[in-house]
Design an enzyme around this catalytic site. Sequence first.
Site, PDB file in Angstrom:
ATOM      1  N   SER A  89       5.562 -12.331  -4.154  1.00 29.28           N
ATOM      2  CA  SER A  89       4.587 -12.367  -5.242  1.00 29.28           C
ATOM      3  C   SER A  89       4.838 -11.172  -6.139  1.00 29.28           C
ATOM      4  O   SER A  89       5.530 -10.219  -5.784  1.00 29.28           O
ATOM      5  CB  SER A  89       3.180 -12.321  -4.685  1.00 29.28           C
ATOM      6  OG  SER A  89       3.048 -11.216  -3.843  1.00 29.28           O
ATOM      7  N   ARG A  90       4.230 -11.259  -7.309  1.00 31.37           N
ATOM      8  CA  ARG A  90       4.209 -10.090  -8.166  1.00 31.37           C
ATOM      9  C   ARG A  90       3.129  -9.148  -7.645  1.00 31.37           C
ATOM     10  O   ARG A  90       2.366  -9.500  -6.749  1.00 31.37           O
ATOM     11  CB  ARG A  90       3.939 -10.528  -9.601  1.00 31.37           C
ATOM     12  CG  ARG A  90       5.096 -11.378 -10.114  1.00 31.37           C
ATOM     13  CD  ARG A  90       4.868 -11.941 -11.490  1.00 31.37           C
ATOM     14  NE  ARG A  90       5.846 -12.992 -11.753  1.00 31.37           N
ATOM     15  CZ  ARG A  90       7.092 -12.782 -12.167  1.00 31.37           C
ATOM     16  NH1 ARG A  90       7.514 -11.556 -12.422  1.00 31.37           N
ATOM     17  NH2 ARG A  90       7.930 -13.785 -12.357  1.00 31.37           N
ATOM     18  N   ALA A  91       3.081  -7.954  -8.196  1.00 31.10           N
ATOM     19  CA  ALA A  91       2.133  -6.940  -7.723  1.00 31.10           C
ATOM     20  C   ALA A  91       0.705  -7.470  -7.783  1.00 31.10           C
ATOM     21  O   ALA A  91       0.334  -8.171  -8.725  1.00 31.10           O
ATOM     22  CB  ALA A  91       2.250  -5.699  -8.597  1.00 31.10           C
ATOM     23  N   LYS A  93      -2.645   1.400   2.668  1.00 30.00           N
ATOM     24  CA  LYS A  93      -3.676   0.363   2.718  1.00 30.00           C
ATOM     25  C   LYS A  93      -4.371   0.402   4.078  1.00 30.00           C
ATOM     26  O   LYS A  93      -5.595   0.250   4.164  1.00 30.00           O
ATOM     27  CB  LYS A  93      -3.023  -1.007   2.481  1.00 30.00           C
ATOM     28  CG  LYS A  93      -3.993  -2.076   2.091  1.00 30.00           C
ATOM     29  CD  LYS A  93      -3.265  -3.388   1.764  1.00 30.00           C
ATOM     30  CE  LYS A  93      -2.661  -3.385   0.365  1.00 30.00           C
ATOM     31  NZ  LYS A  93      -1.970  -4.655   0.050  1.00 30.00           N
ATOM     32  N   SER A  97      -3.126 -15.560   2.588  1.00 25.47           N
ATOM     33  CA  SER A  97      -2.214 -15.528   1.460  1.00 25.47           C
ATOM     34  C   SER A  97      -0.767 -15.409   1.941  1.00 25.47           C
ATOM     35  O   SER A  97       0.106 -16.187   1.566  1.00 25.47           O
ATOM     36  CB  SER A  97      -2.586 -14.352   0.559  1.00 25.47           C
ATOM     37  OG  SER A  97      -1.594 -14.120  -0.394  1.00 25.47           O
ATOM     38  N   ASP A 107      -8.703  -6.414  -1.854  1.00 26.17           N
ATOM     39  CA  ASP A 107      -7.559  -6.892  -1.085  1.00 26.17           C
ATOM     40  C   ASP A 107      -8.055  -7.015   0.345  1.00 26.17           C
ATOM     41  O   ASP A 107      -7.852  -6.139   1.156  1.00 26.17           O
ATOM     42  CB  ASP A 107      -6.407  -5.890  -1.213  1.00 26.17           C
ATOM     43  CG  ASP A 107      -5.050  -6.541  -0.980  1.00 26.17           C
ATOM     44  OD1 ASP A 107      -5.023  -7.733  -0.614  1.00 26.17           O
ATOM     45  OD2 ASP A 107      -4.030  -5.873  -1.157  1.00 26.17           O
ATOM     46  N   GLY A 137       0.811  -1.211   0.000  1.00 24.80           N
ATOM     47  CA  GLY A 137       0.000   0.000   0.000  1.00 24.80           C
ATOM     48  C   GLY A 137       0.842   1.258   0.000  1.00 24.80           C
ATOM     49  O   GLY A 137       0.318   2.364  -0.016  1.00 24.80           O
ATOM     50  N   SER A 167      -0.684  -3.103  -6.797  1.00 26.24           N
ATOM     51  CA  SER A 167       0.325  -2.041  -6.752  1.00 26.24           C
ATOM     52  C   SER A 167       1.124  -1.991  -8.045  1.00 26.24           C
ATOM     53  O   SER A 167       1.042  -2.901  -8.858  1.00 26.24           O
ATOM     54  CB  SER A 167       1.264  -2.309  -5.575  1.00 26.24           C
ATOM     55  OG  SER A 167       2.130  -3.375  -5.896  1.00 26.24           O
ATOM     56  N   THR A 200       7.840  -7.157  -4.897  1.00 24.95           N
ATOM     57  CA  THR A 200       9.273  -7.431  -4.783  1.00 24.95           C
ATOM     58  C   THR A 200       9.739  -8.319  -5.926  1.00 24.95           C
ATOM     59  O   THR A 200      10.829  -8.129  -6.474  1.00 24.95           O
ATOM     60  CB  THR A 200       9.574  -8.075  -3.423  1.00 24.95           C
ATOM     61  OG1 THR A 200       9.286  -7.121  -2.402  1.00 24.95           O
ATOM     62  CG2 THR A 200      11.035  -8.471  -3.298  1.00 24.95           C
TER      63      THR A 200
END
Lengths: 503, 503
Positions: A204-206, A298, A274, A266, A178, A209, A213
């Site tokens: 994970s991928r975005a 967030k 998750s 989300d 966030g 966002s 990372t």
Amino acid sequence: MGETGQLRAYFMGIDTHEEAVVYMRSDCDICRAEGFTANTRLQIRAGDRTIIATLNIVGQSVLPAGAIGFSDSAWRYLQLRDQQAVRVRHAPLVQSLSALRKKINGAELSPQEITAIIGDIGKRLYSDIEIASFLTACAGGRLNLAEITALTRAMVASGNRLQWPKCGRVFDKHCIGGLPGNRTSPIVIAIASAAGLVIPKTSSRAITSPAGTADTMEVLTQVDLSLEQMRSAVTSTGACLAAGGRVGLSPTDDLLIRIERALELDSEGQLVASVLSKKIAAGSNHVLIDLPVGPSAKLRDRSQAERLSRLFCGVAESLQVEIRCVITDGSQAIGYGIGPQEEARDVLAVLRNCADAPADLAERSLYLAAQLLSMASGEADSHCREQAREILSSGRAWQQFRRICEAQGGLKPLGRAHYQSQLRARRDGRLLSMDNRRLAQLAKLAGAPSSPEAGLRLRIKVGEAVVAGQPLATLLAETPGELAYAEDYYRQNPDLFELGEKP
Amino acid sequence: MGETGQLRAYFMGIDTHEEAVVYMRSDCDICRAEGFTANTRLQIRAGDRTIIATLNIVGQSVLPAGAIGFSDSAWRYLQLRDQQAVRVRHAPLVQSLSALRKKINGAELSPQEITAIIGDIGKRLYSDIEIASFLTACAGGRLNLAEITALTRAMVASGNRLQWPKCGRVFDKHCIGGLPGNRTSPIVIAIASAAGLVIPKTSSRAITSPAGTADTMEVLTQVDLSLEQMRSAVTSTGACLAAGGRVGLSPTDDLLIRIERALELDSEGQLVASVLSKKIAAGSNHVLIDLPVGPSAKLRDRSQAERLSRLFCGVAESLQVEIRCVITDGSQAIGYGIGPQEEARDVLAVLRNCADAPADLAERSLYLAAQLLSMASGEADSHCREQAREILSSGRAWQQFRRICEAQGGLKPLGRAHYQSQLRARRDGRLLSMDNRRLAQLAKLAGAPSSPEAGLRLRIKVGEAVVAGQPLATLLAETPGELAYAEDYYRQNPDLFELGEKP
């Protein structure tokens, strides 16, 4: 009912993303005998693999007689060969949908019901709208602690689980996000593993966002590691910075995330399940969670963060994971870069102790690394902070980061975006605030994260003064269309950067 | 951002049902310039019409260069010609999605927010998963009276609204369903209009049931009337029995119903708004609602029915509609037929006063017709019951029904299903109960309502005795696959008919 006659498989060359779609002719005998119509859900069996797919009906010019066409993802999932014989029938009734309806009506689900739902989603028995309905029914705080714990367990069980038998304590850290530009993980992992901690980080991928990372690390090295490559990196360096996808950790979570992303949803319970399912499946037993709080982060206020922290701690305790949650300042974007490549640029500047490295990113990373060191050693935070600072400023963190990248296939050089334009101040003034959500939106409209070079580079931070016409940020894109689209959004949202009188 | 270059429209011959899909080549300049990928939501403009569609990416063999392919429904909605020039851009952000997220998080929505959501769904700005999310967020009693009232108003405003200026009081009746075979409307409308009431009935097709009134009436006459045909039928006979779709009454409701059907979701708030919006748009100001209650009906107990009744009355009052809700027995299927044609067979038997006409369907229809007559005249129910009975037994109702069918294009003869098989009793015994939901499921698996001939014909009612091997029902289908599928379901659900000891 037995299975019906065979059809020959045909690659359509149609990419429908993850939703499996098959194509049959309206004059096909099987369609008519079985009463298949557009949007019927079908079960297709090819060899020993089975998938549920949505039917599209096509004209005679699209497919030869006796053929069934497959979308790219369905073709891949079934591992088909051209003209391979497949069998088709009505999809069986999915029993766990009755549990979904129970949840829609507000009931608490048992662990068995949650396991059944996650199992059926993992077997690709749910359509996209059914997954959307499940995510919505669980959002808005409608999962209690027992349900989130069951969800986490079911998601861990849905995929592979790494073991690190010789390592004992295995660490990980996660930021719930966030906050644009908040790319501490590569720095924190480098410091912590340089200090001797085992920290097999998968990211994970975005989701919603402009960069995750994994997206940022992919600019710098290879992240789609196999299980073996990941083990080898951790064995040789104590750490890795891999994308979670390929190693099959909590794979059902990836199916949920695809729909969460499309809905820009989300939710709390899904978030906790998750994050913890990925960490547990990766074999971690000590986890640090970073919860940034700010008016446009967030988490909007401390009480929200405390509530989420309690959920994380409750679920972690049930699953025998040691956890520490830290609530941090999320009032503005961190560093200068937003988007995979620009965030990687900031990470490198901090690790190399460059003079123009963003101080806020460095300080945040040191704080989090110290938390991990203190979880490991039990020493006071202040002592661990000094230890972390020494590892960074001495260059040991940079050396360790390069070792990790070498173990993952080598460090790649940064590139440049093809198109850029300046977002300029409309007046003199001091920057009072910036809106994290709309900054993220701006970077996404420019093409991040699917174009890693896209995003933006801030030219000013909160508290600094500008004169009219001076750039507030540089917009970066890989196509003129995306650049224009992001510029358009900025024109419609001039208050995204709030400028006040000079003091 | 301005609009991008043009592409030429190409009919793909792919029926994706109502979801609009477009197909572009991965090497298309516009895809690359704009950053379009699989599942990107696009806005397509053709002449003065605009649609939002989901993108599928295709290989070079699928489309010529410079072309964009359209699914059947997108092609129809845009009224395209082959090779017509169209313009494509990223779909604009849909503002009302922020209201949807508010609802997901449990907040009450303002009338303005609800109007915005329904308006955007009507303009086809929502994807299927977004509609699924909206329906789920509103289900489970999460809409209050004010929200349902606003939803009803917004749905009325989304389409055409009929006026009956010379008629004064305009009547209608509706059953909320859940009871297979309960096809009273054709009989009730014939009786009520024979008594002089104006009753322009529009019906929907089945949502989760094996037949709606529109499906059944379509077996007997034309139901897809234009506004002019509907007006003409009502002017000449006082009534019609039309399908709601073509006249564009509350059309957004139809978009919602498509997803509700796929999710097998039928929630309270949507139900009330759906029913009342259709009635109000059809110009009715006096409405009778039939709420059947039974252990396997849609409403399980009286308190559920009373709660729903209060919502109907509350919304109707705000919208100046006079309403009467009656709670009726929903313990078993009505009549003998389940599925469009078999239900039509029962309707005709009652109207013609045949000796083997199902008595329960006749009595139920008389009760409901009497309620309408009493709403109109203010006379006692018992008096109105006699009046209704006289209209039916004298043949006036049958005569009036034929007039209505003639006004709609003529009465069609019934046919026969191509495939049938008997569901036989496994033992001697007396029928204690039948499961409405599973009976409906059985008829749907046999092909109802998309095959109007499909469904089943009951051979026994609750309380009657059978010996082992005697048929309990005849299964009817148009394809061997569907027949086999339904037989399979019956084998797995032998307790669908509950047989007990003989007394």
